[in-house]
Scaffold this motif. Structure first.
Motif, PDB file in Angstrom:
ATOM      1  N   GLU A 185       0.835  -1.204   0.000  1.00  0.00           N
ATOM      2  CA  GLU A 185       0.000   0.000   0.000  1.00  0.00           C
ATOM      3  C   GLU A 185       0.868   1.252   0.000  1.00  0.00           C
ATOM      4  N   ASP A 186       0.270   2.371  -0.409  1.00  0.00           N
ATOM      5  CA  ASP A 186       0.933   3.668  -0.315  1.00  0.00           C
ATOM      6  C   ASP A 186       0.879   4.113   1.147  1.00  0.00           C
ATOM      7  N   PRO A 187       2.022   4.382   1.784  1.00  0.00           N
ATOM      8  CA  PRO A 187       1.998   4.764   3.204  1.00  0.00           C
ATOM      9  C   PRO A 187       1.162   6.008   3.487  1.00  0.00           C
ATOM     10  N   ASP A 188       1.102   6.926   2.519  1.00  0.00           N
ATOM     11  CA  ASP A 188       0.279   8.133   2.725  1.00  0.00           C
ATOM     12  C   ASP A 188      -1.206   7.787   2.785  1.00  0.00           C
ATOM     13  N   ASP A 189      -1.617   6.740   2.061  1.00  0.00           N
ATOM     14  CA  ASP A 189      -3.012   6.290   2.132  1.00  0.00           C
ATOM     15  C   ASP A 189      -3.324   5.701   3.502  1.00  0.00           C
ATOM     16  N   ILE A 190      -2.358   4.979   4.055  1.00  0.00           N
ATOM     17  CA  ILE A 190      -2.551   4.396   5.390  1.00  0.00           C
ATOM     18  C   ILE A 190      -2.665   5.513   6.434  1.00  0.00           C
ATOM     19  N   ILE A 191      -1.791   6.509   6.319  1.00  0.00           N
ATOM     20  CA  ILE A 191      -1.829   7.649   7.245  1.00  0.00           C
ATOM     21  C   ILE A 191      -3.165   8.375   7.136  1.00  0.00           C
ATOM     22  N   ALA A 192      -3.668   8.524   5.917  1.00  0.00           N
ATOM     23  CA  ALA A 192      -4.971   9.179   5.707  1.00  0.00           C
ATOM     24  C   ALA A 192      -6.083   8.390   6.387  1.00  0.00           C
ATOM     25  N   ASP A 193      -6.015   7.064   6.304  1.00  0.00           N
ATOM     26  CA  ASP A 193      -7.009   6.224   6.988  1.00  0.00           C
ATOM     27  C   ASP A 193      -6.946   6.417   8.497  1.00  0.00           C
ATOM     28  N   MET A 194      -5.739   6.573   9.034  1.00  0.00           N
ATOM     29  CA  MET A 194      -5.576   6.730  10.481  1.00  0.00           C
ATOM     30  C   MET A 194      -6.174   8.043  10.966  1.00  0.00           C
ATOM     31  N   ILE A 195      -5.848   9.130  10.286  1.00  0.00           N
ATOM     32  CA  ILE A 195      -6.301  10.440  10.776  1.00  0.00           C
ATOM     33  C   ILE A 195      -7.758  10.724  10.421  1.00  0.00           C
ATOM     34  N   ALA A 196      -8.368   9.864   9.589  1.00  0.00           N
ATOM     35  CA  ALA A 196      -9.776  10.067   9.225  1.00  0.00           C
ATOM     36  C   ALA A 196     -10.693   9.997  10.442  1.00  0.00           C
ATOM     37  N   GLY A 197     -10.243   9.324  11.494  1.00  0.00           N
ATOM     38  CA  GLY A 197     -11.068   9.192  12.690  1.00  0.00           C
ATOM     39  C   GLY A 197     -10.850  10.287  13.719  1.00  0.00           C
ATOM     40  N   LEU A 198     -10.038  11.308  13.387  1.00  0.00           N
ATOM     41  CA  LEU A 198      -9.725  12.366  14.353  1.00  0.00           C
ATOM     42  C   LEU A 198     -10.526  13.635  14.079  1.00  0.00           C
ATOM     43  N   THR A 199     -10.872  14.335  15.140  1.00  0.00           N
ATOM     44  CA  THR A 199     -11.578  15.610  15.027  1.00  0.00           C
ATOM     45  C   THR A 199     -10.571  16.724  14.735  1.00  0.00           C
ATOM     46  N   PRO A 200     -11.030  17.886  14.247  1.00  0.00           N
ATOM     47  CA  PRO A 200     -10.119  19.018  14.029  1.00  0.00           C
ATOM     48  C   PRO A 200      -9.363  19.401  15.305  1.00  0.00           C
ATOM     49  N   GLN A 201     -10.035  19.293  16.453  1.00  0.00           N
ATOM     50  CA  GLN A 201      -9.385  19.610  17.716  1.00  0.00           C
ATOM     51  C   GLN A 201      -8.245  18.630  18.009  1.00  0.00           C
ATOM     52  N   GLN A 202      -8.500  17.345  17.768  1.00  0.00           N
ATOM     53  CA  GLN A 202      -7.470  16.331  17.988  1.00  0.00           C
ATOM     54  C   GLN A 202      -6.304  16.502  17.033  1.00  0.00           C
ATOM     55  N   MET A 203      -6.595  16.957  15.810  1.00  0.00           N
ATOM     56  CA  MET A 203      -5.545  17.115  14.806  1.00  0.00           C
ATOM     57  C   MET A 203      -4.517  18.166  15.194  1.00  0.00           C
ATOM     58  N   LYS A 204      -4.859  19.025  16.144  1.00  0.00           N
ATOM     59  CA  LYS A 204      -3.905  20.035  16.606  1.00  0.00           C
ATOM     60  C   LYS A 204      -2.704  19.390  17.306  1.00  0.00           C
ATOM     61  N   LYS A 205      -2.884  18.162  17.784  1.00  0.00           N
ATOM     62  CA  LYS A 205      -1.797  17.425  18.444  1.00  0.00           C
ATOM     63  C   LYS A 205      -0.938  16.634  17.463  1.00  0.00           C
ATOM     64  N   VAL A 206      -1.381  16.567  16.200  1.00  0.00           N
ATOM     65  CA  VAL A 206      -0.829  15.572  15.275  1.00  0.00           C
ATOM     66  C   VAL A 206       0.090  16.179  14.212  1.00  0.00           C
ATOM     67  N   LEU A 207       1.196  15.466  13.954  1.00  0.00           N
ATOM     68  CA  LEU A 207       2.055  15.745  12.810  1.00  0.00           C
ATOM     69  C   LEU A 207       2.031  14.522  11.894  1.00  0.00           C
ATOM     70  N   LYS A 208       2.086  14.735  10.601  1.00  0.00           N
ATOM     71  CA  LYS A 208       2.171  13.640   9.628  1.00  0.00           C
ATOM     72  C   LYS A 208       3.553  13.675   8.988  1.00  0.00           C
ATOM     73  N   ILE A 209       4.342  12.653   9.266  1.00  0.00           N
ATOM     74  CA  ILE A 209       5.686  12.544   8.674  1.00  0.00           C
ATOM     75  C   ILE A 209       5.835  11.113   8.151  1.00  0.00           C
ATOM     76  N   THR A 210       5.772  10.959   6.849  1.00  0.00           N
ATOM     77  CA  THR A 210       5.749   9.620   6.261  1.00  0.00           C
ATOM     78  C   THR A 210       7.037   8.849   6.524  1.00  0.00           C
ATOM     79  N   ASP A 211       8.176   9.513   6.392  1.00  0.00           N
ATOM     80  CA  ASP A 211       9.477   8.859   6.598  1.00  0.00           C
ATOM     81  C   ASP A 211       9.655   8.530   8.082  1.00  0.00           C
TER      82      ASP A 211
END
Length: 484
Positions: free
Chosen positions: A407-433
């Protein structure tokens, strides 16, 4: 071995040819066939072994175990038709290798989490007690101190019996093994005789294979259903599925718990990153582990040792000397005064357990930064749950690549963060490597903080597009910290 002896316990539907011939080996992989071997044609998830019967005969197979008789019957070849080759091959392999599981005390460990830790600690404990032992685990197989690399949590029935027979030849008295849900469902442990079984817990996992949680649960239960009345079954009474597992077992049932009444009980008296002080069945003992889930693991080890005839105080003395399994709550200390923890946690509840253990020790005196991802070509439903669990108990979360496989790792990351609210996303960084994600977490950490690098644990590779590239979380952390 004579073919008629090999098949006497499998109730063939039909036999064609001479069953009095000598069989020199048993294989399910046609590429491994040698002269005089029996080839078992299994209808697997990836390929149907019946397609390779002709190839096996060309390579020298003189007996075929199958569900469907071939249209062409070759002279000099015996054909044994059975209802299920998947079921029959374990019994045949056990017979070929002389029923090795009956010649040692074999203990199986099943559940979602804790299998590797419990099996490995039992192996280490009984060796420290002076016994010769074997281990079959996710990390590595061992015959005494001879390491044999592994590709699966539980080998196929032929390799499994080959290893058990080698353990018997090496004088082993005990063998401890992980029993995965795949192995149970695919009858890989069929034909084996267990002295005991341990149930750890049950949460969502492997639904890409089992399709439903009920199928996954029932696969685990089948292990206990098959235990003989001479065996013991030790279950985690703190898990709601514990009693379900043993409702049809013939084995002697014992329970362990950190919360309520049980045959084997324990509670935490004191906890640090270096370990805990516990009360186990009324005796105090210091152990080199942290986390309530590890108390459960240690209780399972303690209970199994008791059921195998060891005295309480002797067990506790050895328990105090045991160390954590590689890649399970494995610490790396930075020169700047913060701690990194590498752990195999790759399910939502495993992540919850590890983070809870970290918070119990920190006691609100530091921040938690979690680096995690999810595996490719596996159950997609747990991906958002992993992210939610990480965010719930972390001050900062870096979502990264795990083993993306095909799979494309960015697709997996997108699946993971799909369950987070905008408020929760403030805690999150996306770094594929993943290397860069670990480096970034280290740059964010301050003295007294903890970085959790979750998902890969003992693995020293990252699987991308079918290729395993060397990657070790602990190595990367040491490199980033500038330590050897």
């Amino acid at each position: 071995m004579i073919l008629s002896e090999l098949i006497k316990n499998i109730k063939p539907l039909n036999t064609v040819g001479d069953v009095g011939k000598v069989i020199t080996g048993v294989e399910i992989d046609s590429r491994k066939i040698k002269a005089g071997n029996l080839f078992a044609a299994i209808k697997g998830t990836q390929a149907d072994g019946h397609r390779f019967i002709t190839k096996a005969i060309e390579l020298g197979a003189t007996a075929i175990l199958c569900e469907d008789m071939p249209e062409t019957i070759c002279e000099g070849v015996a054909y044994i038709q059975v209802e299920s080759t998947e079921t029959a091959i374990g019994i045949v392999a056990t017979a070929f290798y002389g029923c090795p599981s009956q010649k040692l005390k074999l203990v199986g460990v099943t559940g979602t989490n804790g299998k590797t830790t419990i099996a490995t600690l039992l192996y280490n404990m009984f060796r420290k007690m002076g016994h010769r032992c074997g281990l079959l685990s996710t990390v590595c197989n061992y015959i005494e101190d001879n390491a044999i690399p592994t590709d699966h949590t539980t080998p196929d029935p032929i390799e499994l019996n080959r290893l058990l027979a080698a353990m018997v030849d090496a004088g082993c008295e005990y063998a401890f093994m992980e029993c995965s849900s795949h192995a149970i469902a695919q009858k890989r442990i069929g034909g084996l005789t267990f002295a005991g079984g341990i149930f750890t817990n049950l949460t969502r996992d492997h639904l890409d294979y089992h399709k439903t949680f009920e199928n996954y649960r029932d696969a685990k239960k089948a292990f206990f259903d098959s235990l003989p009345k001479t065996a013991f079954a030790i279950i985690n009474a703190d898990d709601k599925n514990g009693m379900f597992m043993v409702q049809n077992t013939k084995a002697t049932v014992k329970t362990y718990s950190t919360r309520g009444m049980a045959d084997f009980k324990a509670r935490i008296l004191e906890s640090h990153f270096e370990g805990m002080y516990l009360d186990v069945d009324g005796r105090e003992v210091g152990v080199q582990f942290i986390g309530k889930f590890n108390v459960s693991n240690l209780l399972a080890v303690y209970g199994a040792a008791r059921m195998l005839g060891k005295e309480r105080d002797d067990i506790l003395v050895v328990l105090s000397t045991l160390k954590s399994v590689n890649g399970r709550l494995d610490p790396v200390y930075s020169p700047e005064g913060f701690t990194a923890i590498v752990d195999y946690a790759h399910t939502p509840d495993a992540l919850e357990n590890v983070l809870t253990a970290i918070h119990d020790v920190l006691n609100k005196k530091g921040h938690v930064i979690t680096v995690c991802g999810a595996g490719g070509n596996r159950d997609k439903g747990k991906r958002p749950l992993m992210a939610q669990e990480a965010v719930k108990q972390s001050d900062k979360v870096i979502i990264t690549s795990d083993n993306p496989r095909f799979e494309d790792p960015d697709d997996i990351i997108a699946d993971m963060i799909a369950g987070l609210t905008p408020q929760q996303m403030k805690k999150v960084l996306k770094i594929t490597d993943r290397r860069e994600a670990i480096r970034t977490a280290s740059m964010l950490a301050q003295k007294g903080d903890v970085i959790l690098v979750a998902g890969k644990g003992h693995e020293d590779y990252q699987e991308i597009k079918g290729v395993k590239h060397h990657f070790d979380d602990k190595e990367v952390l040491r490199e980033v910290f500038g330590i050897n």
